[in-house]
Design a protein around this motif. Sequence first.
Motif, short mmCIF file in Angstrom:
data_model
loop_
_atom_site.label_atom_id
_atom_site.label_comp_id
_atom_site.label_asym_id
_atom_site.label_seq_id
_atom_site.Cartn_x
_atom_site.Cartn_y
_atom_site.Cartn_z
N ILE A 104 0.72 -1.26 -0.18
CA ILE A 104 0.12 0.17 0.02
C ILE A 104 0.66 1.44 -0.15
CG2 ILE A 104 -1.59 1.10 1.33
CD1 ILE A 104 -2.74 -1.45 2.25
N ARG A 105 1.91 1.24 0.87
CA ARG A 105 2.81 2.45 0.91
C ARG A 105 3.55 2.49 -0.45
NH1 ARG A 105 2.90 1.17 6.61
NH2 ARG A 105 4.60 -0.62 6.12
N THR A 106 3.93 1.55 -1.20
CA THR A 106 4.69 1.42 -2.58
C THR A 106 3.97 1.89 -3.67
OG1 THR A 106 6.27 -0.39 -1.50
CG2 THR A 106 6.25 0.01 -3.88
N ILE A 107 2.78 1.35 -3.76
CA ILE A 107 2.08 1.36 -4.97
C ILE A 107 1.06 2.97 -4.79
CG2 ILE A 107 0.09 0.45 -6.35
CD1 ILE A 107 2.69 -1.06 -6.26
N LYS A 108 1.61 3.87 -5.32
CA LYS A 108 0.80 5.08 -5.22
C LYS A 108 -0.14 5.41 -6.41
CE LYS A 108 3.19 6.22 -1.54
NZ LYS A 108 2.69 6.43 -0.42
N GLY A 109 -0.74 6.44 -6.49
CA GLY A 109 -1.73 6.49 -7.63
C GLY A 109 -2.15 8.08 -7.34
N ALA A 110 -3.16 8.40 -8.52
CA ALA A 110 -3.70 9.85 -8.38
C ALA A 110 -4.28 10.25 -7.09
CB ALA A 110 -4.53 10.00 -9.43
N GLN A 111 -4.92 8.86 -6.24
CA GLN A 111 -5.56 9.03 -5.05
C GLN A 111 -4.87 8.03 -4.16
OE1 GLN A 111 -6.87 10.83 -2.33
NE2 GLN A 111 -8.47 11.57 -3.39
N PRO A 112 -3.63 8.24 -3.68
CA PRO A 112 -3.11 6.94 -2.88
C PRO A 112 -3.64 6.85 -1.55
CG PRO A 112 -1.85 9.20 -2.59
CD PRO A 112 -3.22 9.55 -3.67
N GLY A 113 -3.31 5.64 -1.40
CA GLY A 113 -4.09 5.25 -0.25
C GLY A 113 -4.51 3.63 -0.40
N VAL A 114 -5.17 3.21 0.64
CA VAL A 114 -5.60 1.62 0.58
C VAL A 114 -6.71 1.59 -0.70
CG1 VAL A 114 -7.15 0.18 1.85
CG2 VAL A 114 -5.66 1.39 2.97
N GLU A 115 -7.59 2.68 -0.93
CA GLU A 115 -8.58 2.46 -2.01
C GLU A 115 -7.84 2.12 -3.19
OE1 GLU A 115 -9.79 4.67 1.55
OE2 GLU A 115 -8.37 4.88 0.15
N ASN A 116 -6.82 2.70 -3.35
CA ASN A 116 -5.98 2.60 -4.53
C ASN A 116 -5.49 1.25 -5.02
OD1 ASN A 116 -4.54 3.77 -7.03
ND2 ASN A 116 -2.57 3.34 -6.04
N ILE A 117 -5.42 0.49 -3.93
CA ILE A 117 -5.24 -0.90 -4.22
C ILE A 117 -6.52 -1.69 -4.32
CG2 ILE A 117 -4.27 -2.99 -3.16
CD1 ILE A 117 -2.16 -1.12 -3.96
N LEU A 118 -7.49 -1.43 -3.47
CA LEU A 118 -8.70 -2.03 -3.63
C LEU A 118 -9.44 -1.99 -4.81
CD1 LEU A 118 -10.75 -0.70 -0.26
CD2 LEU A 118 -9.40 -2.87 -0.70
N LYS A 119 -9.22 -1.04 -5.83
CA LYS A 119 -9.62 -0.95 -7.11
C LYS A 119 -9.33 -2.09 -8.11
CE LYS A 119 -6.60 2.63 -9.07
NZ LYS A 119 -6.52 3.82 -9.65
N THR A 120 -8.31 -2.72 -7.76
CA THR A 120 -7.62 -3.85 -8.52
C THR A 120 -8.21 -5.12 -8.15
OG1 THR A 120 -5.48 -4.15 -7.21
CG2 THR A 120 -5.20 -2.43 -8.91
N LEU A 121 -8.84 -5.15 -7.14
CA LEU A 121 -9.49 -6.41 -6.50
C LEU A 121 -10.96 -6.70 -7.14
CD1 LEU A 121 -8.92 -6.08 -2.62
CD2 LEU A 121 -7.43 -7.13 -4.30
N PRO A 122 -11.16 -7.97 -7.65
CA PRO A 122 -12.30 -8.45 -8.29
C PRO A 122 -13.73 -7.80 -7.55
CG PRO A 122 -11.38 -10.44 -7.32
CD PRO A 122 -10.36 -9.08 -7.21
N GLY A 123 -14.56 -7.45 -7.92
CA GLY A 123 -16.10 -7.13 -7.17
C GLY A 123 -15.85 -5.69 -6.66
N VAL A 124 -14.50 -4.77 -6.70
CA VAL A 124 -14.57 -3.65 -6.40
C VAL A 124 -14.51 -2.68 -7.55
CG1 VAL A 124 -13.37 -1.99 -4.94
CG2 VAL A 124 -13.33 -4.32 -4.20
#
Length: 822
Positions: free
Chosen positions: A129-149
């Motif tokens: 979570i700390r490594t993978i950043k994004g335009a809106q960094p945080g837990v949600e930036n990782i969640l969007k790659t999970l199925p169903g989210v």
Amino acid sequence: MKRLHFIVLISLLFSWLSFSQSAIIRGVILDEANLPIEGVNITANTGEGTATNSNGFYELKIPFGEDVTVTFTHVSHKRVEQKFNLKNGQEIEYNPVMLIEVEQIATVIINTNTRQSVDGVTSISPQMIRTIKGAQPGVENILKTLPGVNISNELSTQYSVRGGNFDENLVYVNEIEVYRPFLIRSGNQEGLSFVNTDMVHNVDFSAGGFQAKYGDKLSSVLDITYRNPVDFGIRTDLSLLGGSLTAETISKDGKFSGIAGVRYRDNSLLLNSLETDGNVEPVFADAQTYLTYRFSSKFHLNFLGNISSNKYNFQPENRQTNFGTLQDPVALIVFYDGQEKDQYQTYFGAFKANYFANDDLTLKLIASAYHTTEQEYFDILAQYRLGEVNTNIGDENLGEVEFSEGIGSQLTHARNDLDAFIINVEHRGDYNIDDESTVEWSAKYTHEDIRDRLVEYEVIDSAGFSIRPPLFSQTNPQPYEPFSGPLVAFENTRATYRVQINRVQAFVQYSKRTDWDGNEVFYNAGVRSHTWNVSGDGITDNDTQTVISPRAQFAIKPNWEKDMLFRIASGLYYQPPFYRELRDSEGAVQPNVKAQQSFHVVLGNEYSFEIWNRPFKLVSEAYYKGMTDVNPYTIENVRIRYSADNNAKAYAYGLDLRLNGEFVPGTESWFSFGYLKTEENIDDRGYIARPTDQRLKFGALFQDYVPNMPDLKMYLNLVYNTGVPGGSPSYADPYNYQLRLRDYRRADLGISYQLVNPEKTYSSRWKMPFKELSLGFEIYNMFNNQNSITNTWVRDVYSKQQYAIPNYLTPRIFNVRLSARF
């Protein structure tokens, strides 16, 4: 914060407790396959001893302030010895790996996937979570790659899960429920996620079929655990979008530990790239802390606090949006006057007392308070032209509007204020009947006090004629005689309410892990109850309502050569209305809105295997949700407007697949696929797609590094979603507007180089203060896809039709980042 007078009596309840004269070692013991080992004998040279349970867990108390050698032995594994010298009251986590053939010891960070797979929970590495950043960094930036989210707005932290909306997701931090602001209507106005990723120790996520210990929502649970520091440290992160600073420490005697972080974010880089030109000042900041004081080995007191400030000031000037087809291109040109000023101030504080009565019984008392003051002020005049575009290549007027099909103006006004104060008092407990059976329970009281003033109007003028609302009762006799009625706004909402909601919630659940004919079996059964009542100024018809929510899970791990696990979860889930769900489209509060009801069935399978001598896992879940007493809603960007009427029924079903593992040695990546169909039937008119009906989803999170330069790393974050329904104009029948937005396609790329790695030693003086130091370069929306989140509806003066003008999200953006840990 005049009303935020929060009296804490917790410490008085436990003042009789004596102080500890020992330290604690706890953890999980794993074998070479990363599976827990039961029956490991653990002894200290000072005489203390214990053994691991069926989950591989142990806890050992040892004397403090002296060298203590702890020995781990098992009949089928090699002996392990480790020396400790701990401070009074200090607790550490030690997780050895016991090998069979080689006399070797490794210490690992606990991986909860094995234990929690039976619960249907996905665990995400905090380091990822700390490594993978994004335009809106945080837990949600990782969640969007999970199925169903599904997250189709990089400016927002809101997400929908398996056909649910943003309000159907639970978020906990250390078992404390957290909230989000009420009035935010656009992702542009959103600031920081509540969760500070630099403080995170563990992240668990469940997309459905979750246990009774979690609250009453219809879609998902995000369960965050903040860490207790074991040493002093500072972490900082700087980029063109803002920065963060986190510090952690522990006292010499190990009784007190604390972690605190401040964050600042300015989204100007993102918002200045949008179609609408103007002066924009989006400034967001927060300060957060998690403190722990160990009065003794039996009694710990924790405090979680957060203060956040979101300010969004905007003076739009002009906008041009090109849409349509190559054969029939259309352009919308808008000139603006006016401004918008929004402000969201939130304060949150919670105390949590843990009393470890003995090795089997834990009692907890949680008290929290949440206070938000929000204002949404704007006066914006938009004058537009809608017309045909010059497509003659080589013409000096190429791309300009040549013929106007629509001319008009729109004036929007708002003076919205909201003040919400929420307090919670909860008792939780768990008791281990034996090493395989656990009982958990809770009783919780919630009081919500909300003051709301809603003042909004919208005036629409098309070709010199003021557009009246279609529901206005007075008829228009033109052209046969002059119309003498008053001019009225197309939309006009005025409401003032003070509402109190009292809630009493409770749950009890039983969990057991056992062996059945050589197969590992886990089952869980529980029930929740939720009683609430709505009262307030002018509210007389306010019946007390109660719902009962039974839930159960069953998992079996067959004694097969292949590593397989099968899981089924089912239950009756309710969502008692929060304040926003009580307020209809006219702003009126409907106190007797019933809880939405959903019957869940989730079938899951996990298959663990090896490729290239590296671990992989394929997780499959099929689900069905049948919903009744549905409260229909519309979504405008991230603003949800409810009908405040249980006049619909709905369903959702789908399939989620996720393959994760070490595609590159030493790094975790995954690929996910989801299929979803969700529809609703409003007033028995037939089924239509719900606003969150996002049929297909593909997500990928891939990490890699240069083999000869392992400090040079990269990540690729890919998301593809099919389009959701584009919504409908005001007063329009949603059954007549089922066209979908274009597919959402986005790729974010990050490249970083670790100048300082904690696994290396450095002789350079300037590197000596750092434990970690990395420099990164990021490309958001790498392929510059035009994604849209919602539509603006514009009238054609000739055909009287309304055009859906897509509101595009951010284009390609470049960012640089510097991260360091001291």
